[in-house]
Design an enzyme around this catalytic site. Structure first.
Site, PDB file in Angstrom:
ATOM      1  N   ALA A  64      25.628  25.504  17.000  1.00 37.31           N
ATOM      2  CA  ALA A  64      25.405  26.895  16.599  1.00 37.31           C
ATOM      3  C   ALA A  64      24.090  26.983  15.834  1.00 37.31           C
ATOM      4  CB  ALA A  64      26.556  27.367  15.718  1.00 37.31           C
ATOM      5  N   GLY A 100      28.639  22.877  18.207  1.00 41.95           N
ATOM      6  CA  GLY A 100      29.004  23.819  19.264  1.00 41.95           C
ATOM      7  C   GLY A 100      28.523  23.370  20.636  1.00 41.95           C
ATOM      8  N   GLU A 113      31.165  21.082  21.757  1.00 39.70           N
ATOM      9  CA  GLU A 113      32.338  21.918  22.058  1.00 39.70           C
ATOM     10  C   GLU A 113      32.164  22.644  23.386  1.00 39.70           C
ATOM     11  OE1 GLU A 113      31.923  23.730  18.156  1.00 39.70           O
ATOM     12  OE2 GLU A 113      34.013  23.236  17.734  1.00 39.70           O
ATOM     13  N   GLU A 168      29.454  18.999  11.890  1.00 36.88           N
ATOM     14  CA  GLU A 168      29.680  20.153  11.009  1.00 36.88           C
ATOM     15  C   GLU A 168      30.012  19.763   9.577  1.00 36.88           C
ATOM     16  OE1 GLU A 168      30.877  19.786  14.044  1.00 36.88           O
ATOM     17  OE2 GLU A 168      30.787  21.669  15.168  1.00 36.88           O
TER      18      GLU A 168
HETATM   19  N1  DAK Z   1      20.396  25.528  14.493  1.00 38.22           N
HETATM   20  C1  DAK Z   1      19.174  26.042  14.261  1.00 38.22           C
HETATM   21  N2  DAK Z   1      18.025  25.322  14.395  1.00 38.22           N
HETATM   22  C2  DAK Z   1      18.128  24.049  14.793  1.00 38.22           C
HETATM   23  C3  DAK Z   1      19.383  23.456  15.063  1.00 38.22           C
HETATM   24  C4  DAK Z   1      20.566  24.244  14.897  1.00 38.22           C
HETATM   25  N3  DAK Z   1      21.803  23.777  15.175  1.00 38.22           N
HETATM   26  N4  DAK Z   1      19.154  22.178  15.430  1.00 38.22           N
HETATM   27  C5  DAK Z   1      17.819  21.988  15.396  1.00 38.22           C
HETATM   28  N5  DAK Z   1      17.194  23.115  15.011  1.00 38.22           N
HETATM   29  C6  DAK Z   1      15.754  23.366  14.864  1.00 38.22           C
HETATM   30  C7  DAK Z   1      15.175  22.671  13.641  1.00 38.22           C
HETATM   31  O1  DAK Z   1      15.373  23.453  12.485  1.00 38.22           O
HETATM   32  C8  DAK Z   1      13.725  22.564  14.038  1.00 38.22           C
HETATM   33  O2  DAK Z   1      13.134  23.839  13.890  1.00 38.22           O
HETATM   34  P1  DAK Z   1      11.569  23.970  13.449  1.00 38.22           P
HETATM   35  O3  DAK Z   1      11.481  23.362  12.111  1.00 38.22           O
HETATM   36  O4  DAK Z   1      10.810  23.187  14.485  1.00 38.22           O
HETATM   37  O5  DAK Z   1      11.310  25.436  13.482  1.00 38.22           O
HETATM   38  C9  DAK Z   1      13.804  22.266  15.531  1.00 38.22           C
HETATM   39  O6  DAK Z   1      15.088  22.756  15.969  1.00 38.22           O
HETATM   40  C10 DAK Z   1      13.743  20.793  15.859  1.00 38.22           C
HETATM   41  O7  DAK Z   1      14.694  20.130  15.057  1.00 38.22           O
HETATM   42  P2  DAK Z   1      14.311  18.819  14.205  1.00 38.22           P
HETATM   43  O8  DAK Z   1      12.928  18.897  13.660  1.00 38.22           O
HETATM   44  O9  DAK Z   1      15.420  18.608  13.243  1.00 38.22           O
HETATM   45  O10 DAK Z   1      14.313  17.729  15.362  1.00 38.22           O
HETATM   46  P3  DAK Z   1      14.833  16.235  15.312  1.00 38.22           P
HETATM   47  O11 DAK Z   1      14.519  15.703  16.651  1.00 38.22           O
HETATM   48  O12 DAK Z   1      14.318  15.509  14.112  1.00 38.22           O
HETATM   49  O13 DAK Z   1      16.421  16.353  15.140  1.00 38.22           O
HETATM   50  C11 DAK Z   1      18.656  17.162  15.633  1.00 38.22           C
HETATM   51  C12 DAK Z   1      17.175  16.968  16.108  1.00 38.22           C
HETATM   52  C13 DAK Z   1      19.342  18.005  16.723  1.00 38.22           C
HETATM   53  C14 DAK Z   1      19.312  15.805  15.519  1.00 38.22           C
HETATM   54  C15 DAK Z   1      18.647  17.867  14.249  1.00 38.22           C
HETATM   55  O14 DAK Z   1      17.832  19.030  14.340  1.00 38.22           O
HETATM   56  C16 DAK Z   1      20.016  18.285  13.824  1.00 38.22           C
HETATM   57  O15 DAK Z   1      20.775  17.502  13.243  1.00 38.22           O
HETATM   58  N6  DAK Z   1      20.374  19.582  14.063  1.00 38.22           N
HETATM   59  C17 DAK Z   1      21.606  20.158  13.575  1.00 38.22           C
HETATM   60  C18 DAK Z   1      22.807  19.686  14.357  1.00 38.22           C
HETATM   61  C19 DAK Z   1      24.078  20.309  13.822  1.00 38.22           C
HETATM   62  O16 DAK Z   1      24.413  20.162  12.638  1.00 38.22           O
HETATM   63  N7  DAK Z   1      24.832  20.989  14.666  1.00 38.22           N
HETATM   64  C20 DAK Z   1      26.085  21.597  14.325  1.00 38.22           C
HETATM   65  C21 DAK Z   1      25.854  23.035  13.858  1.00 38.22           C
HETATM   66  S1  DAK Z   1      27.384  23.884  13.375  1.00 38.22           S
HETATM   67  C22 DAK Z   1      31.872  29.298  16.639  1.00 38.22           C
HETATM   68  C23 DAK Z   1      30.888  28.965  17.541  1.00 38.22           C
HETATM   69  C24 DAK Z   1      30.136  27.831  17.341  1.00 38.22           C
HETATM   70  C25 DAK Z   1      30.334  27.051  16.220  1.00 38.22           C
HETATM   71  C26 DAK Z   1      31.310  27.382  15.323  1.00 38.22           C
HETATM   72  C27 DAK Z   1      32.079  28.515  15.524  1.00 38.22           C
HETATM   73  N8  DAK Z   1      32.636  30.466  16.846  1.00 38.22           N
HETATM   74  C28 DAK Z   1      32.485  31.259  18.021  1.00 38.22           C
HETATM   75  C29 DAK Z   1      33.637  30.816  15.919  1.00 38.22           C
HETATM   76  C30 DAK Z   1      29.492  25.867  16.038  1.00 38.22           C
HETATM   77  C31 DAK Z   1      29.066  25.377  14.861  1.00 38.22           C
HETATM   78  C32 DAK Z   1      28.013  24.347  14.866  1.00 38.22           C
HETATM   79  O17 DAK Z   1      27.583  23.903  15.894  1.00 38.22           O
END
Ligand code: DAK
Length: 259
Positions: free
Chosen positions: A63, A108, A111, A131
């Site tokens: 997400a 997500g 998922e 998460e």
């Molecule tokens: N959201 C927003 N931006 C993101 C992102 C994300 N999930 N993942 C990466 N980015 C952005 C980074 O902020 C960065 O942006 P800029 O600084 O370039 O503007 C760009 O993408 C590149 O990321 P990195 O610089 O961090 O690149 P790396 O290669 O170093 O790392 C990474 C890539 C994917 C390992 C890292 O970015 C990372 O850990 N990202 C977060 C992963 C994460 O925590 N995902 C879970 C999110 S919570 C629901 C629906 C959905 C959900 C829940 C409920 N309902 C319908 C109820 C889902 C929840 C989730 O997924």
């Protein structure tokens, strides 16, 4: 066609293509557009099977955290009601589906992949439910679908730790079904799904429903569901074609008509 997600149809296969650089972060608009594509794929007669694909670099990093950051409890409570259906709509498409995973499938994104019948990953793909590192838990079905796929202990390991796993570990625990070289992910997914094009559409639909819905029931109820889905197939033309073809030409040669 949405701004970030489109359904591309060719040779009987529908590809739900995510295209939101850099990481295909699933903001609310993307989630809505995925649902619209899944509905369209469900309804179109020229789509026999579906691939969910994020392109050559990344499947989806979850997400959009930047969008979620400013949401209040009430914002999220409304979003959960309205949007949880994108995963359900995808999972309930009455057609075989595969997630073609390159790069990251996180949160997500993981998922989303678990809503497909199968997951095919590139060798350097990484999957996870990180998460917990944000102070939340999976909210798009991860606690349920991951547990059903890999069992409670492995699901807890991934969800409690938030660690990423590589494709080989994902294969070993059953989170992905096939691993191929990175540059062959989409082609391999197409090849796999092409085996369902021209298949007995109603039998495939019934098999998916019996397995997915039946898995949520006790054994007797699951067997009752199977019984009624099985009998219903005797109303289709394809079962006539399939049996006639076997009797006349031997196994595996039927030309199904999807009716
Ligand atoms: N959201 C927003 N931006 C993101 C992102 C994300 N999930 N993942 C990466 N980015 C952005 C980074 O902020 C960065 O942006 P800029 O600084 O370039 O503007 C760009 O993408 C590149 O990321 P990195 O610089 O961090 O690149 P790396 O290669 O170093 O790392 C990474 C890539 C994917 C390992 C890292 O970015 C990372 O850990 N990202 C977060 C992963 C994460 O925590 N995902 C879970 C999110 S919570 C629901 C629906 C959905 C959900 C829940 C409920 N309902 C319908 C109820 C889902 C929840 C989730 O997924």
């Amino acid at each position: 066609m949405g701004e970030f997600v489109r359904l591309e149809v060719a040779d009987g296969i529908g590809t739900i293509r995510l295209d939101r650089p850099k990481m295909n972060a699933l903001n609310l608009q993307v989630q809505t557009e995925i649902e619209e594509c899944a509905r369209e794929a469900t309804l179109r007669d020229d789509v026999a099977a579906v691939i969910v694909y994020g392109g050559e670099r990344v499947f989806a990093a979850g997400a959009d955290i930047k969008e979620m950051q400013s949401m209040s409890y009430t914002d999220m409570a409304v979003a959960v009601e309205g949007l949880h259906s994108f995963t359900t709509t995808l999972a309930r498409m009455p057609k075989p589906s595969v997630a073609a995973i390159t790069g990251y499938a996180l949160g997500g994104g993981c998922e989303l992949a678990m809503c497909c019948d199968f997951r095919l990953a590139g060798e350097s793909a990484q999957l996870g439910q990180p998460e917990i590192l944000l102070g939340i838990i999976p909210g798009a079905g991860g606690t349920q679908r991951l547990t059903r796929l890999v069992g409670p202990a492995k699901a807890k390991d991934l969800i409690f730790s938030g660690r990423f796993i590589k494709a080989d570990e994902a294969l070993a625990i059953g989170l992905v079904d096939r691993v191929v070289p990175d540059d062959q992910v989409y082609a391999a997914a197409r090849e796999w799904m092409s085996t369902f094009v021209g298949g007995p559409r109603f039998a495939l639909k019934a098999a998916k429903e019996a397995i997915d819905r039946g898995g949520e029931l006790d054994l007797d109820s699951g067997l009752a569901l199977e019984k009624s889905l099985f009998s219903a197939l005797f109303a289709t033309h394809d079962r006539f074609v399939g049996m006639e073809s076997f009797v006349v030409n031997g196994p595996g040669k039927a030309q199904f008509e999807g009716r």
